[in-house]
Design an enzyme around this catalytic site. Structure first.
Site, PDB file in Angstrom:
ATOM      1  N   SER A  32       0.801  -1.226   0.000  1.00  0.00           N
ATOM      2  CA  SER A  32       0.000   0.000   0.000  1.00  0.00           C
ATOM      3  C   SER A  32       0.835   1.278   0.000  1.00  0.00           C
ATOM      4  O   SER A  32       0.503   2.221  -0.730  1.00  0.00           O
ATOM      5  CB  SER A  32      -0.966  -0.005   1.187  1.00  0.00           C
ATOM      6  OG  SER A  32      -1.944  -1.008   1.019  1.00  0.00           O
TER       7      SER A  32
ATOM      8  N   THR B 132      -6.411  -3.646   6.999  1.00  0.00           N
ATOM      9  CA  THR B 132      -6.326  -4.958   6.374  1.00  0.00           C
ATOM     10  C   THR B 132      -6.470  -6.035   7.449  1.00  0.00           C
ATOM     11  O   THR B 132      -6.762  -5.730   8.612  1.00  0.00           O
ATOM     12  CB  THR B 132      -5.013  -5.097   5.571  1.00  0.00           C
ATOM     13  OG1 THR B 132      -5.035  -6.305   4.836  1.00  0.00           O
ATOM     14  CG2 THR B 132      -3.787  -5.053   6.477  1.00  0.00           C
TER      15      THR B 132
ATOM     16  N   LYS C 108     -10.625  -5.795   9.773  1.00  0.00           N
ATOM     17  CA  LYS C 108     -11.705  -5.160   9.017  1.00  0.00           C
ATOM     18  C   LYS C 108     -13.045  -5.219   9.743  1.00  0.00           C
ATOM     19  O   LYS C 108     -13.819  -4.263   9.717  1.00  0.00           O
ATOM     20  CB  LYS C 108     -11.827  -5.797   7.630  1.00  0.00           C
ATOM     21  CG  LYS C 108     -10.640  -5.511   6.717  1.00  0.00           C
ATOM     22  CD  LYS C 108     -10.852  -6.107   5.337  1.00  0.00           C
ATOM     23  CE  LYS C 108      -9.645  -5.877   4.445  1.00  0.00           C
ATOM     24  NZ  LYS C 108      -9.857  -6.395   3.081  1.00  0.00           N
TER      25      LYS C 108
ATOM     26  N   ASN D  71     -12.531  -1.188   5.323  1.00  0.00           N
ATOM     27  CA  ASN D  71     -11.111  -1.174   4.970  1.00  0.00           C
ATOM     28  C   ASN D  71     -10.578   0.234   4.734  1.00  0.00           C
ATOM     29  O   ASN D  71      -9.393   0.407   4.464  1.00  0.00           O
ATOM     30  CB  ASN D  71     -10.849  -2.043   3.727  1.00  0.00           C
ATOM     31  CG  ASN D  71     -11.239  -1.373   2.427  1.00  0.00           C
ATOM     32  OD1 ASN D  71     -12.106  -0.481   2.405  1.00  0.00           O
ATOM     33  ND2 ASN D  71     -10.629  -1.776   1.334  1.00  0.00           N
TER      34      ASN D  71
ATOM     35  N   ASP E 175     -13.360  -2.868  -1.209  1.00  0.00           N
ATOM     36  CA  ASP E 175     -12.934  -4.154  -1.761  1.00  0.00           C
ATOM     37  C   ASP E 175     -13.804  -4.610  -2.932  1.00  0.00           C
ATOM     38  O   ASP E 175     -13.287  -5.086  -3.952  1.00  0.00           O
ATOM     39  CB  ASP E 175     -12.943  -5.232  -0.676  1.00  0.00           C
ATOM     40  CG  ASP E 175     -11.788  -5.086   0.300  1.00  0.00           C
ATOM     41  OD1 ASP E 175     -10.741  -4.523  -0.098  1.00  0.00           O
ATOM     42  OD2 ASP E 175     -11.920  -5.523   1.454  1.00  0.00           O
TER      43      ASP E 175
ATOM     44  N   GLY F 204     -16.110 -20.017  -0.997  1.00  0.00           N
ATOM     45  CA  GLY F 204     -15.924 -19.480   0.343  1.00  0.00           C
ATOM     46  C   GLY F 204     -17.107 -18.636   0.756  1.00  0.00           C
ATOM     47  O   GLY F 204     -17.772 -18.017  -0.084  1.00  0.00           O
ATOM     48  N   ALA F 205     -17.379 -18.606   2.054  1.00  0.00           N
ATOM     49  CA  ALA F 205     -18.525 -17.847   2.566  1.00  0.00           C
ATOM     50  C   ALA F 205     -18.142 -17.000   3.771  1.00  0.00           C
ATOM     51  O   ALA F 205     -18.981 -16.681   4.610  1.00  0.00           O
ATOM     52  CB  ALA F 205     -19.657 -18.821   2.934  1.00  0.00           C
TER      53      ALA F 205
ATOM     54  N   GLY G 283     -15.703 -13.515   5.340  1.00  0.00           N
ATOM     55  CA  GLY G 283     -15.758 -12.076   5.176  1.00  0.00           C
ATOM     56  C   GLY G 283     -15.367 -11.590   3.798  1.00  0.00           C
ATOM     57  O   GLY G 283     -15.934 -10.615   3.287  1.00  0.00           O
TER      58      GLY G 283
ATOM     59  N   TYR H  54      -2.958 -12.856  -3.886  1.00  0.00           N
ATOM     60  CA  TYR H  54      -1.929 -12.621  -4.898  1.00  0.00           C
ATOM     61  C   TYR H  54      -0.582 -13.024  -4.315  1.00  0.00           C
ATOM     62  O   TYR H  54      -0.403 -13.127  -3.095  1.00  0.00           O
ATOM     63  CB  TYR H  54      -1.907 -11.155  -5.347  1.00  0.00           C
ATOM     64  CG  TYR H  54      -1.507 -10.179  -4.264  1.00  0.00           C
ATOM     65  CD1 TYR H  54      -0.162  -9.861  -4.053  1.00  0.00           C
ATOM     66  CD2 TYR H  54      -2.462  -9.579  -3.440  1.00  0.00           C
ATOM     67  CE1 TYR H  54       0.212  -8.976  -3.054  1.00  0.00           C
ATOM     68  CE2 TYR H  54      -2.093  -8.704  -2.436  1.00  0.00           C
ATOM     69  CZ  TYR H  54      -0.764  -8.412  -2.250  1.00  0.00           C
ATOM     70  OH  TYR H  54      -0.387  -7.543  -1.255  1.00  0.00           O
TER      71      TYR H  54
END
Length: 279
Positions: free
Chosen positions: A16, A62, A66, A87, A103, A129-130, A132, A220
């Protein structure tokens, strides 16, 4: 000097500061300082309060803070409230803080880049996925025109609850096995699990991945993530990691802090990718 920071744990690896430095150069925003702030769950609220008490102009949040940030702020945007996570922190003065979540915007913007589309209208999506990460992008995906989002999770009740709590959105739930019968002809598969961080292969059929228009990992790394390796081996024709999402969500945060000045992200993304590869 306008001071910004990102709160996280770990956070020393964060790109960032580099990203926001490039934004500032591009838009000729002078006297900007962006740092990393390592904190703990016990100290997070105090660290945020101290940062803004000392004149902080804005902050990002991050993992793993969050959700805590959403409970800390005095005001929330609609998208942040819906995501249950924040965020981006924007000081309003007198100790008040607006919480936003960029996001979902970041994901949508990068999907358009990857697919070379101006709109996602008519596409379908499968979200793996379920947790956040998935919750935070559901509404933005649907608002961007995604016709239907299927949420698949290792534990089906968690996916079912996510669908129930967003009853106004075109959502469905499925087990890993149910995905084998997916009939949509134009769909993207989005990994919102921590499988890539944990180096875990997801129990997905090769057919699901190979027939998708795009396999996208919200994580990533310098080298292809675990999910991208799995999708490529399965025959997926297009894969992308979440670095573009990181840059895009940062661009909206920057605009929120700088009177709506939205950076051009294409060149920044190229430079961030090079920085990551050389790190």
């Amino acid at each position: 000097m306008a001071r910004f920071t990102v709160f996280g744990n770990p956070v020393q690896h964060s790109l960032s500061p580099f990203i926001h430095g490039l934004f500032a150069q591009q838009l000729q925003v002078k006297d900007l300082e962006y740092t990393c702030s390592l904190t703990s769950p016990a100290q997070f609220a105090a660290a945020v309060a101290e940062f803004f008490r000392c004149g902080g102009a804005g902050a990002n949040v991050t993992v793993p803070f969050k959700t805590a940030a959403a409970q800390l702020v005095t005001h929330q945007t609609e998208r942040a409230a819906r995501a249950g996570a924040v965020n981006t922190l924007i000081p309003l003065g007198h100790g008040q803080i607006l919480g936003d979540n960029t996001d979902g915007y970041g994901l949508v913007a990068d999907l358009k880049r990857q697919l070379e589309l101006s709109s996602l209208t008519g596409l379908h999506a499968v979200i793996l996925g379920a947790g956040g990460a998935a919750r935070g992008v559901l509404a933005p995906l649907c608002e961007a025109g995604i016709e239907r989002v299927v949420i698949a999770n290792r534990t089906l009740p968690k996916a079912q609850e996510l669908v129930r709590s967003n009853a106004d959105l075109p959502l469905a739930y499925a087990s890993w096995q149910d995905l084998d019968g997916l009939s949509a002809h134009d769909y993207i598969v989005i990994n919102a699990t921590s499988a890539s961080l944990q180096k875990v292969t997801l129990p997905l059929s090769n057919g699901l991945l190979s027939k998708s228009r795009l396999c996208y990992d919200m994580m990533y790394a310098k080298t292809p993530t675990q999910f991208i390796q799995q999708a490529s081996k399965a025959g997926a024709t297009a894969c992308a990691d979440g670095l573009g999402m990181l840059v895009e969500q940062a661009a909206l945060s920057f605009a929120l802090w700088h009177a709506g000045q939205l950076p051009d992200t294409d060149e920044v993304l190229r430079r961030v990718r090079a920085e990551l590869l050389n790190s």
